[in-house]
Design an enzyme around this catalytic site. Structure first.
Site, PDB file in Angstrom:
ATOM      1  N   SER A 204       0.826  -1.194   0.000  1.00  0.00           N
ATOM      2  CA  SER A 204       0.000   0.000   0.000  1.00  0.00           C
ATOM      3  C   SER A 204       0.869   1.256   0.000  1.00  0.00           C
ATOM      4  O   SER A 204       1.686   1.448  -0.892  1.00  0.00           O
ATOM      5  CB  SER A 204      -0.971  -0.058   1.181  1.00  0.00           C
ATOM      6  OG  SER A 204      -2.039   0.857   1.006  1.00  0.00           O
ATOM      7  N   ASP A 312      -8.688  -5.592  -5.999  1.00  0.00           N
ATOM      8  CA  ASP A 312      -8.350  -4.564  -5.021  1.00  0.00           C
ATOM      9  C   ASP A 312      -9.187  -3.319  -5.304  1.00  0.00           C
ATOM     10  O   ASP A 312      -9.016  -2.660  -6.327  1.00  0.00           O
ATOM     11  CB  ASP A 312      -6.861  -4.234  -5.111  1.00  0.00           C
ATOM     12  CG  ASP A 312      -6.368  -3.362  -3.950  1.00  0.00           C
ATOM     13  OD1 ASP A 312      -7.198  -2.682  -3.335  1.00  0.00           O
ATOM     14  OD2 ASP A 312      -5.155  -3.382  -3.679  1.00  0.00           O
ATOM     15  N   HIS A 343      -7.010  -6.074  -1.342  1.00  0.00           N
ATOM     16  CA  HIS A 343      -5.869  -5.315  -0.826  1.00  0.00           C
ATOM     17  C   HIS A 343      -5.169  -6.153   0.248  1.00  0.00           C
ATOM     18  O   HIS A 343      -5.286  -5.885   1.450  1.00  0.00           O
ATOM     19  CB  HIS A 343      -6.391  -3.994  -0.253  1.00  0.00           C
ATOM     20  CG  HIS A 343      -5.358  -2.935  -0.098  1.00  0.00           C
ATOM     21  ND1 HIS A 343      -4.667  -2.387  -1.163  1.00  0.00           N
ATOM     22  CD2 HIS A 343      -4.891  -2.292   1.008  1.00  0.00           C
ATOM     23  CE1 HIS A 343      -3.847  -1.458  -0.716  1.00  0.00           C
ATOM     24  NE2 HIS A 343      -3.945  -1.392   0.594  1.00  0.00           N
TER      25      HIS A 343
END
Length: 638
Positions: A204, A312, A343
């Site tokens: 991320s 995601d 994610h």
């Protein structure tokens, strides 16, 4: 600058001699009185022959070139280092770095581990994630770096701006002797133990910092492993001119990652982020250009191992696909894992295979070991939950853009889909509604005419053979609107029941059972272990699947930088890229294309114009990236 793979490989193999002073293959000798300590390499990988509990721990501070908080002092980057004890006695080691804004706030991993100095001696005792436990005993230094404005670093976060982006390069400059660093007492410290090569990794925001560092071209960054990472902050906060997150999301995220005690202090910096990002129009401007790494892919000198979830919905998959393509155009050595989850870190969707693959990747690029990883297929795809296959590249070989025409619906019916166009003089009209939900947008074929006033649905017949798409579908329509402003959205749907990835929890759930990966230690009465909770896939047998989606602002059809009102009644070409996909429609299923105006499943700011949109079928089609091209589409019954 384009680099040949052979040149890269030759350079990496040569690095092994520099790393240890010994041959690149085989096991090094055990250190004796007159011997230099070295790695042990067996089976093409480094072995855990160095201690973990006695590893050297340091906290180093390096002054950057920015002053985000305007206090007249340049911001300082803080990093916690762990390295084998023998690196203080001649062993030159590479660095695995996870630069992050999260170490004291959201924290890392599926157990939300934070960094902490438990006993107050100025050294880090809590080390999130497994990188230190696993790689330090194998002859690596691990650095957990605090992004500027977070944890022990000074300044204020700027959500993808220059200060974020130079945090890691500032540390890499120190590692390579180009910038001074000091300890907490102000004593200068040099990284004379470093072999000159650094690999960055992270999920991320952390992976985004790795992308940013690579796009800076900083010397000494040898490889990056961006996981679920952003390649353009505009694409993260916008979609083709539409704001997809809350107003001043950049400021909100900066607030989240700032230590609570400093949030008031950094409030003026955060307040400036929203206006600079232009939440009013959603257009691309200099603020977003500073936060866009795609135009700088030509500066990348590091190899890149991309990991992303095709489902995601946080960092959407166009981030990996655009970055992957830009790197490929420039000949950057690259590898890709594409999971069906959302994610999620690969440590939590394919743990054992991930640790093994990452180990070999770092050994190759940072230790100079020719273990064959670059001769393996470049791409791993998760075709079904825990069912993986490999490919030499992505999109898959023999993928061809294939035009599938949207055929006008007859009264009381959905429209059709075919590789052959229908009558070009037909049209159909629907009204944009900002309240339409995602569940209303995707209907089982037993009810294909639901919400006909607010959308158009096009269905294939039941497929006679599987149809595989790999890449980015594009919806192309001619449309007229009875106003100056609206949105255009497109969905690609698989109608048919089968076991699929569930969207709940990004497709995974954390279990109570643990397994362990590396060394352990007890510092200051705190046990730093290497055990982490296992994770399992969530699956569901749903009657339909939203395969991919996309939305575009009608004011930004020709330019993301300038909003231009629509001309009421003027026929306008709309080209809408959906999110990339790699998906197989089963035989017996139906392919669905849904056209909408506003789409609440994508954009946080729906248009309120309730415009009437007329679709003209002289151009309207979806271009599908079909493996096998038109012949495969015809064989499947299209």
């Amino acid at each position: 600058m384009r680099r040949g793979r052979l040149a890269w490989r030759a350079a990496v193999v040569a690095l092994a001699v520099v790393a240890t002073g010994l041959p690149a293959t085989g096991a090094s000798a055990r250190p004796g009185a007159d011997e230099r300590p070295g790695l042990v390499i067996e089976g093409g990988v480094t072995q855990p022959v160095f201690g973990y509990a006695d590893a050297i721990r340091e906290r180093i501070f390096v002054t950057s070139d920015v002053d985000t908080d305007g206090d007249g002092a340049r911001d300082v980057v803080a990093m916690d280092i762990m390295r084998p004890k023998v690196s203080g006695n001649g062993l030159k080691v590479p660095v695995v770095m996870d630069a992050s804004p999260y170490y004291s706030t959201v924290c890392r991993g599926n157990e939300s581990e934070c960094k902490a100095d438990v006993d107050g001696d100025g050294l880090n005792d809590r080390w999130p994630l497994f990188y230190d436990n696993y790689f330090v005993p194998r002859g690596y230094a691990v650095i957990l770096l605090d992004m500027i404005g977070t944890n022990n670093s000074t300044g204020c976060p700027v959500t993808g701006g220059r200060a974020d982006n130079i945090s890691a390069p500032t540390a890499i400059d120190w590692l390579n002797g180009r910038r001074p660093g000091h300890d907490a007492a102000g004593r200068e410290v040099v990284a004379d133990w470093h072999n000159g090569r650094t690999g960055m990794i992270g999920k991320s925001y952390d992976g985004t910092l790795a992308n940013a560092a690579a796009a800076s071209g900083v010397e000494g960054l040898t490889t990056i492993v961006p996981i679920s990472a952003i390649s353009s902050w505009y694409d993260y906060s916008r979609s083709n001119g539409l704001v997809t997150r809350a107003n001043n999301y950049s400021g909100s995220l900066a607030n989240t990652v700032t230590n609570p005690a400093r949030r008031a202090y950094c409030a003026p910096v955060r307040a400036a982020l929203g206006p600079a990002g232009d939440d009013v129009t959603g257009d691309y401007n200099d603020f977003w250009a500073e936060r866009d790494y795609l135009p700088h892919a030509d500066r990348v000198t590091a190899s890149v191992f991309v990991v992303h979830g095709i489902n995601d919905d946080n960092v959407r998959p166009d981030h990996f696909s655009k970055w992957w393509a830009a790197l490929g155009e420039r000949g950057v050595p690259r590898k890709l894992w594409l999971t069906g989850t959302g994610h999620v870190d690969p440590f939590d969707f394919r743990r054992a295979a991930w640790v093994d693959t990452l180990h070999r990747w770092f050994d190759h690029w940072l230790q100079g070991i020719d273990n064959g990883i670059m001769r393996e297929p470049a791409v791993d795809l998760e075709r079904a939950p825990d069912v993986w296959e490999t490919a030499p590249t992505w999109p898959l070989p023999d993928t061809q853009p294939t035009q599938v025409f949207l055929q006008a619906p007859a009264a009381g019916n959905a429209g059709g889909l075919s590789v052959r166009p229908g009558p070009g003089n037909a049209s159909a009209t629907f009204q944009d509604t900002p309240t339409m939900s995602q569940s209303n947008a995707i209907r089982h074929p037993s009810d294909p005419l639901a919400n006909t006033e607010n959308r158009l649905v096009f269905l294939s017949g039941p497929l006679t053979a599987p149809l595989h798409i790999s890449g980015t579908p594009v919806v192309r329509i001619n449309a007229t609107v009875d106003g100056e402003d609206t949105s255009f959205a497109g969905l690609l749907v698989d109608y048919g029941t089968r076991e699929r990835f569930s969207t709940a929890g990004d497709g995974v759930r954390t279990l109570t059972e643990e397994d362990c990966w590396g060394g352990t230690a007890d510092w200051g009465g705190f046990a730093e272990d290497a055990c982490y909770r296992k994770v399992a896939k969530n699956v569901a047998a749903n009657p339909q699947e939203l395969v991919t989606k996309g939305v575009i602002d009608g004011l930004n059809l020709d330019s993301l930088s300038t909003s231009v009102p629509l001309v009421p009644g003027l026929r306008t070409a709309v080209d809408l890229n959906l999110l990339p996909e790699d998906y197989v429609f089963d035989a017996g299923h139906q392919i669905g294309v849904v056209l909408l105006g506003s789409y609440s499943g994508y954009s946080s700011r729906a248009k309120q114009t309730r415009a009437h949109i007329t679709v003209h079928f002289d151009r309207s089609r979806i271009t599908l990236p079909v493996v096998g091209g038109r012949a495969a589409a015809e064989a499947a019954g299209l």
